[in-house]
Design a protein around this motif. Structure first.
Motif, PDB file in Angstrom:
ATOM      1  N   MET A   1       0.806  -1.360   0.041  1.00  0.00           N
ATOM      2  CA  MET A   1       0.014   0.158   0.013  1.00  0.00           C
ATOM      3  C   MET A   1       0.809   1.147   0.077  1.00  0.00           C
ATOM      4  SD  MET A   1      -3.094  -1.142   0.038  1.00  0.00           S
ATOM      5  CE  MET A   1      -4.056  -2.711   0.389  1.00  0.00           C
ATOM      6  N   ARG A   2       0.410   2.268  -0.618  1.00  0.00           N
ATOM      7  CA  ARG A   2       1.300   3.347  -0.763  1.00  0.00           C
ATOM      8  C   ARG A   2       0.811   4.494   0.392  1.00  0.00           C
ATOM      9  NH1 ARG A   2      -0.415   6.163  -6.257  1.00  0.00           N
ATOM     10  NH2 ARG A   2      -2.175   5.081  -5.874  1.00  0.00           N
ATOM     11  N   PHE A   3      -0.022   4.043   1.348  1.00  0.00           N
ATOM     12  CA  PHE A   3      -0.236   4.839   2.451  1.00  0.00           C
ATOM     13  C   PHE A   3      -0.117   4.095   3.763  1.00  0.00           C
ATOM     14  CE2 PHE A   3      -4.186   3.156   0.991  1.00  0.00           C
ATOM     15  CZ  PHE A   3      -4.825   2.503   2.158  1.00  0.00           C
ATOM     16  N   SER A   4       0.229   4.507   4.926  1.00  0.00           N
ATOM     17  CA  SER A   4       0.255   3.858   6.140  1.00  0.00           C
ATOM     18  C   SER A   4      -0.305   4.725   7.289  1.00  0.00           C
ATOM     19  CB  SER A   4       1.841   3.532   6.639  1.00  0.00           C
ATOM     20  OG  SER A   4       2.482   4.814   6.814  1.00  0.00           O
ATOM     21  N   THR A   5      -0.859   5.978   6.952  1.00  0.00           N
ATOM     22  CA  THR A   5      -1.686   6.850   7.936  1.00  0.00           C
ATOM     23  C   THR A   5      -2.576   7.493   7.214  1.00  0.00           C
ATOM     24  OG1 THR A   5      -0.407   8.904   7.191  1.00  0.00           O
ATOM     25  CG2 THR A   5       0.753   7.508   8.804  1.00  0.00           C
ATOM     26  N   LEU A   6      -3.647   7.816   8.002  1.00  0.00           N
ATOM     27  CA  LEU A   6      -4.866   8.670   7.507  1.00  0.00           C
ATOM     28  C   LEU A   6      -4.433   9.800   6.715  1.00  0.00           C
ATOM     29  CD1 LEU A   6      -7.266   7.775  10.291  1.00  0.00           C
ATOM     30  CD2 LEU A   6      -7.250   6.581   8.295  1.00  0.00           C
ATOM     31  N   GLU A   7      -3.489  10.633   7.096  1.00  0.00           N
ATOM     32  CA  GLU A   7      -3.177  11.630   6.474  1.00  0.00           C
ATOM     33  C   GLU A   7      -2.746  11.431   5.170  1.00  0.00           C
ATOM     34  OE1 GLU A   7      -0.106  13.951   8.514  1.00  0.00           O
ATOM     35  OE2 GLU A   7      -0.041  15.503   7.283  1.00  0.00           O
ATOM     36  N   GLN A   8      -1.848  10.479   5.249  1.00  0.00           N
ATOM     37  CA  GLN A   8      -1.292   9.969   3.785  1.00  0.00           C
ATOM     38  C   GLN A   8      -2.293   9.656   2.880  1.00  0.00           C
ATOM     39  OE1 GLN A   8       1.648   6.829   4.877  1.00  0.00           O
ATOM     40  NE2 GLN A   8       3.354   8.427   5.364  1.00  0.00           N
ATOM     41  N   LEU A   9      -3.407   8.841   3.179  1.00  0.00           N
ATOM     42  CA  LEU A   9      -4.409   8.558   2.469  1.00  0.00           C
ATOM     43  C   LEU A   9      -5.405   9.501   1.876  1.00  0.00           C
ATOM     44  CD1 LEU A   9      -6.521   6.108   1.716  1.00  0.00           C
ATOM     45  CD2 LEU A   9      -7.625   6.511   3.826  1.00  0.00           C
ATOM     46  N   VAL A  10      -5.438  10.547   2.759  1.00  0.00           N
ATOM     47  CA  VAL A  10      -6.112  11.836   2.203  1.00  0.00           C
ATOM     48  C   VAL A  10      -5.292  12.517   1.105  1.00  0.00           C
ATOM     49  CG1 VAL A  10      -7.094  13.939   3.102  1.00  0.00           C
ATOM     50  CG2 VAL A  10      -7.565  12.077   4.514  1.00  0.00           C
ATOM     51  N   GLU A  11      -4.194  12.667   1.394  1.00  0.00           N
ATOM     52  CA  GLU A  11      -3.349  13.316   0.552  1.00  0.00           C
ATOM     53  C   GLU A  11      -3.201  12.540  -0.941  1.00  0.00           C
ATOM     54  OE1 GLU A  11      -2.024  16.091   0.888  1.00  0.00           O
ATOM     55  OE2 GLU A  11      -0.796  16.070  -1.030  1.00  0.00           O
ATOM     56  N   LEU A  12      -3.065  11.171  -0.838  1.00  0.00           N
ATOM     57  CA  LEU A  12      -3.169  10.561  -2.334  1.00  0.00           C
ATOM     58  C   LEU A  12      -4.593  10.684  -2.831  1.00  0.00           C
ATOM     59  CD1 LEU A  12      -1.619   6.871  -1.154  1.00  0.00           C
ATOM     60  CD2 LEU A  12      -0.946   8.393  -3.087  1.00  0.00           C
ATOM     61  N   CYS A  13      -5.542  10.607  -2.127  1.00  0.00           N
ATOM     62  CA  CYS A  13      -6.829  11.078  -2.498  1.00  0.00           C
ATOM     63  C   CYS A  13      -6.994  12.431  -3.206  1.00  0.00           C
ATOM     64  CB  CYS A  13      -7.929  10.767  -1.628  1.00  0.00           C
ATOM     65  SG  CYS A  13      -8.401   9.028  -1.171  1.00  0.00           S
ATOM     66  N   ARG A  14      -6.424  13.428  -2.603  1.00  0.00           N
ATOM     67  CA  ARG A  14      -6.232  14.599  -3.181  1.00  0.00           C
ATOM     68  C   ARG A  14      -5.588  14.799  -4.300  1.00  0.00           C
ATOM     69  NH1 ARG A  14      -3.955  17.185   0.944  1.00  0.00           N
ATOM     70  NH2 ARG A  14      -6.094  17.805   2.271  1.00  0.00           N
ATOM     71  N   GLU A  15      -4.315  13.929  -4.476  1.00  0.00           N
ATOM     72  CA  GLU A  15      -3.638  14.165  -5.527  1.00  0.00           C
ATOM     73  C   GLU A  15      -4.048  13.744  -6.883  1.00  0.00           C
ATOM     74  OE1 GLU A  15       0.646  13.964  -3.032  1.00  0.00           O
ATOM     75  OE2 GLU A  15       0.184  12.466  -4.333  1.00  0.00           O
ATOM     76  N   GLU A  16      -4.701  12.325  -6.481  1.00  0.00           N
ATOM     77  CA  GLU A  16      -5.349  11.655  -7.880  1.00  0.00           C
ATOM     78  C   GLU A  16      -6.818  11.896  -7.843  1.00  0.00           C
ATOM     79  OE1 GLU A  16      -4.133   7.542  -7.228  1.00  0.00           O
ATOM     80  OE2 GLU A  16      -2.074   8.286  -6.700  1.00  0.00           O
ATOM     81  N   SER A  17      -7.356  12.899  -7.052  1.00  0.00           N
ATOM     82  CA  SER A  17      -8.742  13.106  -7.344  1.00  0.00           C
ATOM     83  C   SER A  17      -9.737  11.970  -7.328  1.00  0.00           C
ATOM     84  CB  SER A  17      -8.943  13.902  -8.680  1.00  0.00           C
ATOM     85  OG  SER A  17      -8.240  15.167  -8.640  1.00  0.00           O
ATOM     86  N   VAL A  18      -9.479  11.313  -6.374  1.00  0.00           N
ATOM     87  CA  VAL A  18     -10.499   9.820  -6.269  1.00  0.00           C
ATOM     88  C   VAL A  18     -10.803   9.930  -4.718  1.00  0.00           C
ATOM     89  CG1 VAL A  18      -9.053   8.731  -8.047  1.00  0.00           C
ATOM     90  CG2 VAL A  18      -8.288   8.656  -5.619  1.00  0.00           C
ATOM     91  N   SER A  19     -11.866   9.049  -4.672  1.00  0.00           N
ATOM     92  CA  SER A  19     -12.473   8.886  -3.318  1.00  0.00           C
ATOM     93  C   SER A  19     -11.505   7.700  -2.597  1.00  0.00           C
ATOM     94  CB  SER A  19     -13.863   8.198  -3.170  1.00  0.00           C
ATOM     95  OG  SER A  19     -14.032   7.069  -4.003  1.00  0.00           O
TER      96      SER A  19
END
Length: 297
Positions: A1-19
């Motif tokens: 997985m490319r995320f290990s924290t909720l903050e990283q999860l949100v950042e990935l969603c923001r960068e890739e414009s996905v839910s």
């Protein structure tokens, strides 16, 4: 997985414009080497099991092998249909559905552990009641399960999801956080709002011990699933209203780890403390196992 924290999860969603749900589908496919269609179909099969468990809990005999529990989901539904619910019909339905699935688990029926068998009622309770209320098709709920999975992945890898490790705050609390975050997204909330819902929900569960009477996932586990479903709905509403978890949700997960680690052994699913060792709890255990008998823990 490319995320290990909720903050990283949100950042990935923001960068890739996905839910969150969409991101998790992509991550799951990458992680397993399966196609997105395959992982979606697999998750869809899990949701069918959840819905069937709700139906079975409401329509069939769910008396557990111990004889301690069963039928409470049907009692709550009967109350809802014949009286004015204090919660209101939507929240009361979620409560009843969560009880139904937990009772199916206690009666050795088929459930999906989300994240564990002891907390299996909360996500189905929230999801199935919301599907009926809002008229969503299954595909929407399946996407929500991926969002819940992403949140559970972060919690499991930074704290606990089992009562044996971190108390009921970890087991039921994780399920509440997963349900709250996923429902926030399903209701149109942003990834940031979904993560705030996780923090709001988890904070309300911190310190909750795990104390199953007789070592069985029945008392108080089943009713805690019912209460958990209602808490998830409340956290969702707060997050959608703009309420923020002032303590970042990743830090709340860290506190859950701290509290669970400090929790004495007797309050971590051993049945050596809490409700399991009340006079009534001991009487039940003696009846089930005989004096001097042992629990499953």
């Amino acid at each position: 997985m490319r995320f290990s924290t909720l903050e990283q999860l949100v950042e990935l969603c923001r960068e890739e414009s996905v839910s969150i749900g969409r991101l998790m589908v992509m991550e799951q496919a990458q992680e397993t080497g399966k196609t997105e269609l395959h992982v979606i179909e697999q998750m869809s099969s899990y949701y069918q099991v959840m819905k069937e468990a709700v139906r079975k809990g409401l329509e069939e005999d769910t008396t557990s092998r111990s004889g301690l529990t069963g039928g409470d989901a049907q009692r709550v539904m009967n109350h809802l249909q014949n009286n004015t619910s204090s919660l209101g019909s939507e929240a009361c339905s979620a409560l009843a559905y969560a009880l139904a699935v937990s009772e199916v688990n206690a009666s050795m029926g088929r459930i999906i552990a989300t994240p564990t068998a002891g907390s299996c009622g909360i996500i189905p309770g929230v999801f199935v009641s919301s599907q009926i209320r809002f008229g969503w098709d299954d595909a929407i709920l399946v996407n929500g399960l991926f969002a819940a999975g992403a949140i559970g992945y972060v919690i499991a890898n930074n704290s606990f999801v089992s009562g044996a490790e971190g108390g009921c705050q970890a087991e039921v609390g994780s399920a509440i956080g997963m349900a709250a975050g996923a429902l926030t997204e399903l209701r149109g909330g942003t990834p940031e709002q979904a993560v705030h819902a996780v923090g709001l929900a988890l904070k309300n569960s911190l310190g909750l011990i795990c104390d199953p009477v007789g070592g069985l996932v029945e008392i108080p586990c089943i009713v805690r699933n019912g209460f958990g479903a209602v808490t998830a709905l409340a956290a969702t509403d707060m997050a959608l209203a703009g309420v923020r978890s002032v303590i970042p949700s990743d830090e709340v997960i860290g506190v859950m780890l701290e509290v669970g680690t400090a929790m004495p052994e007797k309050h971590r699913e051993t049945s050596k403390g809490g409700l399991a060792q009340t006079p009534t709890g001991r009487k039940i255990m003696n009846r089930l196992y005989g004096k001097g008998g042992t629990t499953k823990s």
